[in-house]
Design a protein around this motif. Structure first.
Motif, PDB file in Angstrom:
ATOM      1  N   SER A  31       7.696   4.047  -1.250  1.00 62.07           N
ATOM      2  CA  SER A  31       6.733   3.256  -2.026  1.00 62.07           C
ATOM      3  C   SER A  31       5.932   2.341  -1.111  1.00 62.07           C
ATOM      4  CB  SER A  31       7.459   2.411  -3.083  1.00 62.07           C
ATOM      5  OG  SER A  31       8.056   3.218  -4.054  1.00 62.07           O
ATOM      6  N   PHE A  42       0.459   0.959  -2.070  1.00 61.86           N
ATOM      7  CA  PHE A  42       1.251   1.067  -3.293  1.00 61.86           C
ATOM      8  C   PHE A  42       0.533   0.472  -4.496  1.00 61.86           C
ATOM      9  CE2 PHE A  42       4.375  -0.883  -6.221  1.00 61.86           C
ATOM     10  CZ  PHE A  42       4.992   0.270  -6.681  1.00 61.86           C
ATOM     11  N   CYS A 247       5.300   7.672  -3.041  1.00 65.66           N
ATOM     12  CA  CYS A 247       4.716   6.988  -4.203  1.00 65.66           C
ATOM     13  C   CYS A 247       3.360   6.380  -3.880  1.00 65.66           C
ATOM     14  CB  CYS A 247       5.669   5.900  -4.699  1.00 65.66           C
ATOM     15  SG  CYS A 247       7.252   6.528  -5.292  1.00 65.66           S
TER      16      CYS A 247
END
Length: 318
Positions: A31, A42, A247
């Motif tokens: 992430s 992110f 992510c």
């Protein structure tokens, strides 16, 4: 060979988690939660990530963050990450309070390897509104590796971040941290990327993934990891190497799910519905496949793949 040694060491010292066909796990990694600044990739996916976490929390999943959840190379203080992404950390706390959070560290948050750092930064947070400390992830023990063992079949699944044996991101992580914090962080903003990162270097990524596959061949153990940012779900005729992806893709986030004795890969993406309204949607991109398909004890085809790889190696050496 050093990757093999590091992964074997992680296997030997891994946290043990027993599971069965009623268990539910979701694996995410990379992430790289930052300070919500220009270099924080992110931020654009924060709402997608939160929606996915809410889904998995309500559906009873255990959340396994497989490293590099926090961007502690570019940021010197953990509190800035928590302030920037307060809702995300509150969602993680819900999993933790329910005993459903397993936190692995990667190279970009390797500071979580040290218990004193964890006690100082993760056990409590300071509320400026109430002007006092509150419990956060009190008592959490981040791990390098997770070894899952099926209660009935004995099948083993090793999960690590995947930086093990990656020279600049493992042995020389302190040097790489300095470069990242004081140089590449700013180059990143103008479009230049760190060549030592496997997510931006195709040759390096291929080399690392080849080392992963070699370890699976030798250990006969299914492997889930991240680090390369490239999602991977094995095709027929391939060894059981899975990669969670990351992510911070501009197109959304990737994850691996295990539930009902099966494994699949899913993407969480933003798409317009028929009325033109944007929605966060879960899309299954690979699987589901039964876990026993990736168990060397129950699937003889996996051992045939290893024999074929050995014969190919012998042919190459002639």
């Amino acid at each position: 060979m050093f990757t093999n040694k590091r992964l074997s060491g992680a296997y030997e010292n891994a946290r043990i988690e027993y599971f069965d066909n009623t268990s539910k796990y979701v694996f995410m990694s990379d992430s790289h939660r930052g300070d919500d600044g220009l270099s924080d990739e992110f931020t654009r996916n924060q709402n997608i990530f939160l929606h996915a976490l809410d889904h998995y929390y309500e559906d009873g999943f255990v959340f396994v963050e497989a490293g590099d959840g926090d961007e502690l190379w570019e940021q010197s203080s953990y509190k800035y990450l928590r302030l920037a992404h307060r809702d995300v950390y509150n969602a993680l706390k819900k999993f933790f309070d329910d005993g459903r959070l397993i936190l692995l560290y990667g190279n970009h948050n390797i500071q979580l390897k040290y218990p004193q750092y964890v006690r100082d930064n993760c056990f409590y947070y300071y509320s400026e509104y109430y002007e006092r400390k509150h419990k956060f992830l009190y008592g959490i023990e981040p791990q390098e590796a997770l070894l899952m063992k099926h209660r009935e079949t004995g099948q083993e699944i090793l999960t690590v971040h995947g930086h093990q044996g990656d020279f600049f991101n493992d042995q020389l992580w302190r040097f790489s941290l300095i470069l990242s914090r004081y140089f590449w962080r700013f180059m990143h903003v103008i479009g230049l990327h760190n060549p030592s990162s496997p997510s931006k270097n195709l040759h390096k990524r291929h080399k690392i993934e080849t080392a992963y596959t070699k370890w699976i061949q030798l250990s006969k153990t299914m492997l889930i990891c991240g680090h390369t940012h490239r999602p991977k779900f094995p095709k027929n005729g391939e060894l059981p190497y899975f990669n969670t992806g990351c992510c911070i893709h501009s197109r959304g986030i990737n994850c691996i799910e295990i539930s009902d004795g099966k494994i699949l890969m899913a993407d969480w993406i933003v798409r317009a519905n028929e009325d033109g309204l944007l929605e966060v949607k879960r899309k299954v991109v690979r699987g589901p496949e039964p876990l026993e398909k990736y168990d060397f004890n129950s699937n003889p085809d996996l051992n045939k793949i290893i024999l074929s790889m050995k014969s190919d190696d012998e042919d190459d050496s002639v």
